[in-house]
Scaffold this motif. Structure first.
Motif, mmCIF file in Angstrom:
data_model
loop_
_atom_site.group_PDB
_atom_site.id
_atom_site.type_symbol
_atom_site.label_atom_id
_atom_site.label_comp_id
_atom_site.label_asym_id
_atom_site.label_seq_id
_atom_site.Cartn_x
_atom_site.Cartn_y
_atom_site.Cartn_z
ATOM 1 N N ALA A 61 0.838 -1.197 0.000
ATOM 2 C CA ALA A 61 0.000 0.000 0.000
ATOM 3 C C ALA A 61 0.875 1.249 0.000
ATOM 4 O O ALA A 61 1.947 1.260 0.615
ATOM 5 C CB ALA A 61 -0.913 0.002 1.225
ATOM 6 N N PRO A 62 0.447 2.315 -0.671
ATOM 7 C CA PRO A 62 1.258 3.533 -0.747
ATOM 8 C C PRO A 62 1.589 4.085 0.638
ATOM 9 O O PRO A 62 0.688 4.397 1.422
ATOM 10 C CB PRO A 62 0.370 4.505 -1.538
ATOM 11 N N GLY A 63 2.856 4.166 0.940
ATOM 12 C CA GLY A 63 3.302 4.827 2.156
ATOM 13 C C GLY A 63 3.463 3.940 3.371
ATOM 14 O O GLY A 63 4.289 4.236 4.244
ATOM 15 N N ARG B 211 -3.310 6.239 10.164
ATOM 16 C CA ARG B 211 -4.238 6.701 9.135
ATOM 17 C C ARG B 211 -4.065 5.935 7.832
ATOM 18 O O ARG B 211 -5.006 5.819 7.039
ATOM 19 C CB ARG B 211 -4.055 8.192 8.893
ATOM 20 N N LEU B 212 -2.873 5.406 7.586
ATOM 21 C CA LEU B 212 -2.645 4.614 6.386
ATOM 22 C C LEU B 212 -3.226 3.210 6.509
ATOM 23 O O LEU B 212 -3.541 2.572 5.508
ATOM 24 C CB LEU B 212 -1.131 4.512 6.099
ATOM 25 N N ALA C 14 -1.733 -3.100 12.768
ATOM 26 C CA ALA C 14 -0.831 -2.223 12.029
ATOM 27 C C ALA C 14 0.176 -1.552 12.954
ATOM 28 O O ALA C 14 1.381 -1.511 12.670
ATOM 29 C CB ALA C 14 -1.636 -1.170 11.271
ATOM 30 N N LEU C 15 -0.313 -1.028 14.075
ATOM 31 C CA LEU C 15 0.586 -0.354 15.000
ATOM 32 C C LEU C 15 1.478 -1.352 15.740
ATOM 33 O O LEU C 15 2.569 -1.003 16.188
ATOM 34 C CB LEU C 15 -0.220 0.496 15.977
ATOM 35 N N GLY C 16 1.033 -2.599 15.855
ATOM 36 C CA GLY C 16 1.900 -3.635 16.397
ATOM 37 C C GLY C 16 3.085 -3.886 15.474
ATOM 38 O O GLY C 16 4.221 -4.039 15.920
ATOM 39 N N PRO D 24 2.957 9.811 1.656
ATOM 40 C CA PRO D 24 1.747 10.517 1.187
ATOM 41 C C PRO D 24 1.355 11.617 2.139
ATOM 42 O O PRO D 24 1.541 11.493 3.362
ATOM 43 C CB PRO D 24 0.688 9.403 1.134
ATOM 44 N N ARG D 25 0.829 12.683 1.601
ATOM 45 C CA ARG D 25 0.330 13.783 2.422
ATOM 46 C C ARG D 25 -1.175 13.630 2.535
ATOM 47 O O ARG D 25 -1.912 13.909 1.587
ATOM 48 C CB ARG D 25 0.697 15.135 1.823
ATOM 49 N N LEU D 26 -1.637 13.148 3.691
ATOM 50 C CA LEU D 26 -3.058 12.874 3.863
ATOM 51 C C LEU D 26 -3.793 14.145 4.282
ATOM 52 O O LEU D 26 -3.306 14.925 5.097
ATOM 53 C CB LEU D 26 -3.245 11.774 4.921
ATOM 54 N N LYS D 27 -4.977 14.302 3.740
ATOM 55 C CA LYS D 27 -5.781 15.474 4.084
ATOM 56 C C LYS D 27 -6.527 15.247 5.388
ATOM 57 O O LYS D 27 -6.953 14.136 5.701
ATOM 58 C CB LYS D 27 -6.797 15.761 2.959
#
Length: 409
Positions: free
Chosen positions: A202-204, A344-345, A354-356, A404-407
């Protein structure tokens, strides 16, 4: 109000993690020597903690997605109680290793704490929530070594272990009675195969994990070698190190110089912790008005790189506070911003998993960073350690430009 109370409990949980880590780690060399171990054993003892985090964090994170955040946090805190009691009664190297392995398994709850914050905060407040964990890191880093030195002088590992067990038990009770569980619809239920390796495409996401690994490895190079660097450069330039041995000083080294170096390093790291607490606890919300998470990661990495590069320049110890505070400022911007970006990704239903994975990359950096730092320090020169670490941090800064720059919504 409930959200604020829950954030306070999470802050306490992470603070206990780092307080327990900070209380014990500066004393490990003393007790390894007491039980006739070598300096190499000190390194193994320190790595065993992070190794367990690396192995267990993704599994605990995934389990928290299935059964809830609160049960995992309670399990971890009870594990800290047991680990600290083992440390209190340790009278041999094997018991010291058992205590650190158990503590490493328990400390894997940080990813669950991050997932809890991701669950209860909006995207606009996600970075500020993650900064709360960073502030707990800094505060534990400030108080831990000082408390460990005081308790160690009063009652050795028995006093340190009992005090740490008491704090963990208190945190367990607070979490048991006051921490609210996340509603069922806000987390994943049911079993399933781990998917974080799929998210590398996945991107990023994969890039963010890599950046955290490289950054942590760079930072721990400084942490591992700094006390010896201060002793040699400012207090005992005549003292030499055993061949291939980072920690062990020759018998003719000045004991008073060693004690003074410990005090100097303690004050400097306290300054780093205070700076981190201030930035992550109070100032980062103002930076978020002008910069995205990506921007804060870039600037944070740049400041850490600058501070590491400046470390070998001062000729008086007082000037070491300038690069140290520069590093602290950069780290305080970098860490919560990158963890918020990772959250957020990742899919909303798999925050814990994911955070693990994210924390496992940090643990891997804490395993390999000290080895690399020790090799560079003993095989080349102290300057090589910090310049290589600065170069790694600069690569992190450049790599962050591709995130990536997330909004915000």
């Amino acid at each position: 109000m409930k959200q604020r109370a829950s954030l306070g409990i999470i802050f306490l949980v992470v603070f206990i993690d780092l307080l327990g880590f900070g209380v014990v780690v500066p004393q490990l060399g003393i007790y390894v020597d007491k039980y006739k171990g070598s300096a190499f054993m000190v390194g193994l003892l320190m790595s065993s903690y992070s190794l367990m985090q690396f192995l267990v964090a993704p599994r605990l994170g995934k389990l928290s997605d299935r059964i809830g955040r609160k049960p995992i946090l309670l399990y971890s805190l009870s594990g800290f109680v047991v680990a600290n009691l083992v440390f209190a009664f340790a009278d041999s190297l094997p018991m010291l290793f058992i205590s650190r392995l158990l503590a490493g398994v328990a400390a894997a709850n940080i990813s669950t704490a991050q997932a809890y914050i991701a669950d209860i905060t909006t995207e606009e407040r996600r970075t500020q929530g993650m900064a709360l964990i960073g502030a707990a890191f800094g505060l534990g880093f400030v108080l831990g070594p000082a408390l460990g030195g005081l308790l160690g002088g009063l009652g050795g590992n028995f006093a340190i272990g009992l005090a740490s067990a008491f704090f963990s038990a208190l945190s367990f009770l607070l979490a048991l009675f006051f921490l609210a569980e996340i509603p069922e619809g806000r987390r994943k239920r049911g079993a399933g195969k781990s998917r974080w390796w799929v998210w590398l495409k996945a991107p990023g996401f994969g890039l963010a994990l890599l950046l955290f690994f490289v950054y942590t490895a760079a930072f721990t190079q400084m942490e591992t070698t700094f006390a010896v660097f201060v002793l040699q450069k400012f207090l005992a330039p005549h003292a030499s190190l055993g061949a291939g041995n980072l920690f062990h000083l020759h018998a003719d080294a000045d004991l008073e110089a060693h004690n003074q170096a410990s005090r100097m390093v303690g004050w400097l790291f306290a300054a780093i912790g205070v700076t981190s607490v201030f930035i992550q606890g109070f100032a980062i919300r103002h930076f978020r008005r002008y910069f995205s998470e990506k921007g804060l990661v870039v600037w944070g990495g740049a400041l850490v790189a600058l501070g590491l590069a400046l470390f070998t320049l001062p000729t008086r110890f007082v000037w070491m506070y300038i690069p140290a505070i520069t590093i602290a400022f950069g780290a305080a911007l970098y860490n919560p911003s990158l963890s918020a970006l990772v959250s957020r990704l990742a899919p909303p239903e798999s925050q814990g998993e994911a955070l693990g994975a994210y924390q496992s990359m940090g643990a891997l950096g804490r395993i390999l960073g000290p080895i690399l730092g020790g090799f560079l320090y003993t095989s080349f020169a102290p300057s090589a350690t910090y310049l290589i670490a600065a170069g790694m941090a600069f690569l992190v800064c450049l790599g962050a430009l591709r995130l990536p720059r997330l909004k915000s919504h």
